[in-house]
Motif scaffolding. Structure first.
Motif, PDB file in Angstrom:
ATOM      1  N   LYS A  68       0.831  -1.212   0.000  1.00  0.00           N
ATOM      2  CA  LYS A  68       0.000   0.000   0.000  1.00  0.00           C
ATOM      3  C   LYS A  68       0.861   1.256   0.000  1.00  0.00           C
ATOM      4  O   LYS A  68       0.567   2.217  -0.716  1.00  0.00           O
ATOM      5  N   ASP A  69       1.924   1.238   0.774  1.00  0.00           N
ATOM      6  CA  ASP A  69       2.838   2.380   0.807  1.00  0.00           C
ATOM      7  C   ASP A  69       3.563   2.539  -0.527  1.00  0.00           C
ATOM      8  O   ASP A  69       3.696   3.654  -1.038  1.00  0.00           O
ATOM      9  N   ARG A  70       4.054   1.431  -1.077  1.00  0.00           N
ATOM     10  CA  ARG A  70       4.772   1.510  -2.354  1.00  0.00           C
ATOM     11  C   ARG A  70       3.820   1.938  -3.469  1.00  0.00           C
ATOM     12  O   ARG A  70       4.202   2.695  -4.354  1.00  0.00           O
ATOM     13  N   TYR A  71       2.579   1.492  -3.443  1.00  0.00           N
ATOM     14  CA  TYR A  71       1.575   1.906  -4.421  1.00  0.00           C
ATOM     15  C   TYR A  71       1.417   3.424  -4.375  1.00  0.00           C
ATOM     16  O   TYR A  71       1.435   4.100  -5.407  1.00  0.00           O
ATOM     17  N   GLN A  72       1.291   3.963  -3.159  1.00  0.00           N
ATOM     18  CA  GLN A  72       1.135   5.410  -3.020  1.00  0.00           C
ATOM     19  C   GLN A  72       2.380   6.148  -3.490  1.00  0.00           C
ATOM     20  O   GLN A  72       2.290   7.218  -4.081  1.00  0.00           O
ATOM     21  N   ASP A  73       3.556   5.570  -3.270  1.00  0.00           N
ATOM     22  CA  ASP A  73       4.794   6.173  -3.777  1.00  0.00           C
ATOM     23  C   ASP A  73       4.758   6.287  -5.295  1.00  0.00           C
ATOM     24  O   ASP A  73       5.154   7.308  -5.862  1.00  0.00           O
ATOM     25  N   TYR A  74       4.288   5.244  -5.973  1.00  0.00           N
ATOM     26  CA  TYR A  74       4.195   5.280  -7.430  1.00  0.00           C
ATOM     27  C   TYR A  74       3.171   6.317  -7.894  1.00  0.00           C
ATOM     28  O   TYR A  74       3.413   7.059  -8.838  1.00  0.00           O
ATOM     29  N   ILE A  75       2.042   6.369  -7.246  1.00  0.00           N
ATOM     30  CA  ILE A  75       1.022   7.359  -7.611  1.00  0.00           C
ATOM     31  C   ILE A  75       1.600   8.766  -7.466  1.00  0.00           C
ATOM     32  O   ILE A  75       1.449   9.608  -8.359  1.00  0.00           O
ATOM     33  N   SER A  76       2.270   9.024  -6.373  1.00  0.00           N
ATOM     34  CA  SER A  76       2.878  10.344  -6.147  1.00  0.00           C
ATOM     35  C   SER A  76       3.925  10.658  -7.210  1.00  0.00           C
ATOM     36  O   SER A  76       3.997  11.784  -7.713  1.00  0.00           O
ATOM     37  N   GLU A  79       2.140  11.430 -10.529  1.00  0.00           N
ATOM     38  CA  GLU A  79       1.506  12.757 -10.466  1.00  0.00           C
ATOM     39  C   GLU A  79       2.556  13.853 -10.616  1.00  0.00           C
ATOM     40  O   GLU A  79       2.338  14.839 -11.309  1.00  0.00           O
TER      41      GLU A  79
END
Length: 83
Positions: A68-76, A79
């Motif tokens: 979940k953390d790595r997913y958010q890192d990729y999204i950031s 963006e």
């Protein structure tokens, strides 16, 4: 990463990104191609027991490789690149 998440100590070669996957509490780093060293580490883990490493392995996996953390890192990152 899967081994760490399951609480299993890891043995990796000192090449590429492998050494970064663990630390001294979660397993061992062998010189590239040194089968004798790998065998020695396997014997050490078998003698000591993998339970000594279990909590440290699971903690490292949850702390550094949580999907979940790595997913958010990729999204950031995506963006930021799109801006």
């Amino acid at each position: 990463m899967e081994a760490l998440a399951c609480g299993t100590p890891i043995i990796k070669y000192n090449t590429g990104g492998s050494p970064e996957s663990g630390d001294e509490r979660t397993g061992f780093v062998a010189d590239k191609g040194n089968i004798d060293e790998v065998y020695s580490f396997i014997r050490e883990i078998k003698t000591i027991g993998k339970n000594k490493y279990k909590n440290a392995c699971m903690d490292r996996a949850n702390r550094l490789f949580n999907y979940k953390d790595r997913y958010q890192d990729y999204i950031s990152l995506f963006e930021e690149l799109l801006d």
